[in-house]
Enzyme design. Structure first.
Site, mmCIF file in Angstrom:
data_model
loop_
_atom_site.group_PDB
_atom_site.id
_atom_site.type_symbol
_atom_site.label_atom_id
_atom_site.label_comp_id
_atom_site.label_asym_id
_atom_site.label_seq_id
_atom_site.Cartn_x
_atom_site.Cartn_y
_atom_site.Cartn_z
ATOM 1 N N TYR A 1 0.854 -1.200 0.000
ATOM 2 C CA TYR A 1 0.000 0.000 0.000
ATOM 3 C C TYR A 1 0.880 1.236 0.000
ATOM 4 O O TYR A 1 1.799 1.337 0.805
ATOM 5 C CB TYR A 1 -0.913 0.024 1.234
ATOM 6 C CG TYR A 1 -2.361 0.035 0.827
ATOM 7 C CD1 TYR A 1 -2.881 1.144 0.165
ATOM 8 C CD2 TYR A 1 -3.188 -1.051 1.057
ATOM 9 C CE1 TYR A 1 -4.205 1.145 -0.264
ATOM 10 C CE2 TYR A 1 -4.508 -1.054 0.638
ATOM 11 C CZ TYR A 1 -5.015 0.058 -0.029
ATOM 12 O OH TYR A 1 -6.301 0.067 -0.451
ATOM 13 N N GLU B 1 -0.417 4.812 -0.577
ATOM 14 C CA GLU B 1 -1.190 6.045 -0.794
ATOM 15 C C GLU B 1 -0.303 7.254 -0.584
ATOM 16 O O GLU B 1 0.464 7.315 0.386
ATOM 17 C CB GLU B 1 -2.382 6.109 0.168
ATOM 18 C CG GLU B 1 -3.521 5.198 -0.253
ATOM 19 C CD GLU B 1 -4.709 5.289 0.691
ATOM 20 O OE1 GLU B 1 -4.539 5.790 1.814
ATOM 21 O OE2 GLU B 1 -5.799 4.857 0.286
ATOM 22 N N ASP C 1 -4.551 14.631 -25.312
ATOM 23 C CA ASP C 1 -4.777 13.226 -24.963
ATOM 24 C C ASP C 1 -4.004 12.370 -25.967
ATOM 25 O O ASP C 1 -4.445 12.140 -27.083
ATOM 26 C CB ASP C 1 -6.274 12.922 -25.010
ATOM 27 C CG ASP C 1 -6.583 11.495 -24.602
ATOM 28 O OD1 ASP C 1 -5.653 10.668 -24.558
ATOM 29 O OD2 ASP C 1 -7.768 11.200 -24.336
ATOM 30 N N THR D 1 -1.994 6.677 -22.351
ATOM 31 C CA THR D 1 -2.063 5.317 -21.827
ATOM 32 C C THR D 1 -0.691 4.700 -22.039
ATOM 33 O O THR D 1 0.047 5.088 -22.950
ATOM 34 C CB THR D 1 -3.113 4.452 -22.546
ATOM 35 O OG1 THR D 1 -2.783 4.401 -23.936
ATOM 36 C CG2 THR D 1 -4.510 5.018 -22.384
ATOM 37 N N LYS E 1 -0.846 1.141 -25.185
ATOM 38 C CA LYS E 1 -1.148 1.119 -26.622
ATOM 39 C C LYS E 1 0.178 1.109 -27.394
ATOM 40 O O LYS E 1 0.948 0.182 -27.203
ATOM 41 C CB LYS E 1 -2.088 2.277 -26.959
ATOM 42 C CG LYS E 1 -3.437 2.120 -26.225
ATOM 43 C CD LYS E 1 -4.438 3.231 -26.496
ATOM 44 C CE LYS E 1 -5.695 3.019 -25.644
ATOM 45 N NZ LYS E 1 -6.665 4.139 -25.777
#
Ligand SMILES: *Cc1c(COP(=O)(O)O)cnc(C)c1O
Length: 439
Positions: free
Chosen positions: A62, A64, A215, A241, A244
């Site tokens: 974890y 965060e 984008d 992303t 891709k």
């Protein structure tokens, strides 16, 4: 490149010996990926190193917060992993700051909207039916419920082969921007076969006092490999992303100017997400390093020449190329000149039976619904990774034309499927894993 994952695991099967049901499914999917053609424009074959990082023990932690500012203990090593990913991302794209935590491209876009906008603010983005993404204000997406989206589209198609049209209409971008005074302009698309220059968007954004988000989800790998112009010098924020053309693990990332770093980071966490997927962050770091190598420049160039060869082959089969061709990794075809009765939905289903995987797509001013469509979208990122070249793309185009003409003949479709399998067998995505008999 060795195909053996660094942690000694095979990416499928071996560690699942206690779970034969799932091991069998992974083997089936491995067979599908190896024996059928992967032409979905948003997919790729990641390296064994990316698979190893994604399958690593970093999933246990974890974390965060951000490096140096975590809410839980024990993050000394994780901080270094995430810092490495951030440094590699900023170096790769020439950016001031990177956030590598977004779980997906859609989350990266939502984070930018949340960082830069108030609910109800106006955003100017590309029309969905002309190539924009769901997160650019689709009625089905939360983006359109929180913010007010207005849109620009493409120039009309023309019969002049030197000026085929269906390119971004910058006069329209400017007109709508002057009329609607958006707070944010979004450049970038999910189904557009041409390069997108960021500079004209920057000029329009400056004129109307808007921020510019690019984008870059689809062409991020082409930018990294020098085969598409880099929008980073012109945009306030760039989202992308990692799975891709960039060929990393499934996920998203954001790079931005230094002055927006804090806003962007807070919008990702705690604004939208909880704990980051540090195993995926590590895999992103691997992919950024791979994309910085000289071989990746060759790869990006081959993706583009393969897309051109595929487009030329499809045109010869009688399909119409939207935008008149391609200068990136994808090809958008209009099926109507090939066969006015053939829908994108039926074509996708027929080609699936023939072992050719791609997706139906709306074309500009499509008379059919987004569920049925009159077009197909194809991409060369994955099969270029597997080693296919221009001659193979000509063969792929021929097989697509043949399968769609013979779509009512099961024996012909089976014959195409066998030819597809033979072509794929020459270009396995994970050759050394196959050689070791571990797939
Ligand atoms: C793929 C894509 C996204 C979303 O990425 P996910 O990882 O599927 O959420 C966003 N914008 C564009 C332009 C895309 O092509």
């Amino acid at each position: 490149m060795t195909d053996r994952p660094a942690n000694g695991a095979t990416p499928w099967g071996a560690w699942l010996s206690d779970d034969p049901e799932l091991a069998k499914l992974l083997d089936e999917e491995a067979t599908r990926q190896r024996t059928t053609l992967q032409l979905i424009a948003s997919e790729n074959f990641t390296s064994p190193a990316v698979l190893a990082a994604t399958g690593s023990i970093l999933t246990n932690k974890y974390a965060e917060g951000y490096p140096g500012r975590r809410y839980y203990g024990g993050n000394q090593v994780i901080d270094e992993v995430e810092d490495l990913a951030r440094q590699r991302a900023t170096a790769l794209f020439g950016a001031d700051h990177a956030n590598v935590q977004p779980h997906a491209g859609a989350v990266a876009n939502l984070a930018v909207y949340q960082a830069l906008l108030e609910p109800g603010d106006t955003v100017l983005a590309m029309r969905l039916d002309q190539g924009g993404h769901l997160t650019h204000g689709s009625p089905a997406s939360i983006t359109s419920k929180v913010w007010r989206f207005v849109s620009y589209g493409l120039t009309p198609a023309s019969d002049d082969p030197r000026h085929p049209g269906e390119v971004i209409d910058f006069d329209q971008v400017a007109d709508v921007a002057r009329r609607e005074r958006p707070k944010l302009i979004v450049a970038g698309a999910t189904a557009y076969a041409r390069q997108i220059e960021a500079e004209p968007f920057r000029q329009i954004a400056d004129e109307v006092g808007a921020r510019l988000m690019f984008d870059l989800a689809h062409p991020a790998g082409l930018v990294a490999g020098g085969a598409h112009p880099n929008p980073v010098p012109f945009a306030d924020v760039v989202t992308f992303t990692t799975h891709k053309t960039l060929r990393g693990p499934r996920g998203g990332a954001i790079v931005c100017r230094a002055e927006l770093a804090k806003q962007i980071d807070s919008a990702v966490f705690p604004g939208l997400q909880g704990g980051p997927l540090e195993h995926v962050v590590a895999a992103k770091a691997v992919a950024f390093a791979e994309a910085a190598r000289p071989e990746f420049r060759d790869y990006a160039a081959r993706v583009v020449t393969n897309a051109r060869a595929l487009a030329t082959g499809l045109a010869a089969e009688g399909f119409r190329l939207v935008s008149g061709g391609t200068d990136n990794h994808l090809v958008l075809v209009d099926l109507r000149p090939f066969d006015p009765e053939l829908t994108g939905k039926v074509a996708q289903e027929v080609l699936d039976r023939a072992g050719i995987t791609l997706n139906r797509n709306t074309i500009p001013d499509d008379p059919r619904s987004a569920f049925v469509t009159s077009g197909l979208r194809l991409g060369t990122a994955a099969e270029t990774t597997a080693g296919m070249g221009e001659a193979d793309m000509g063969e792929v185009a021929r097989l697509i034309g043949h399968a769609l003409r013979q779509r009512d003949d099961d024996a012909e479709l089976a014959r195409v499927r066998a030819e597809v399998a033979a072509l794929c067998a020459e270009h396995p995505p994970y050759p050394s894993l196959d050689a070791a008999g571990r797939s």
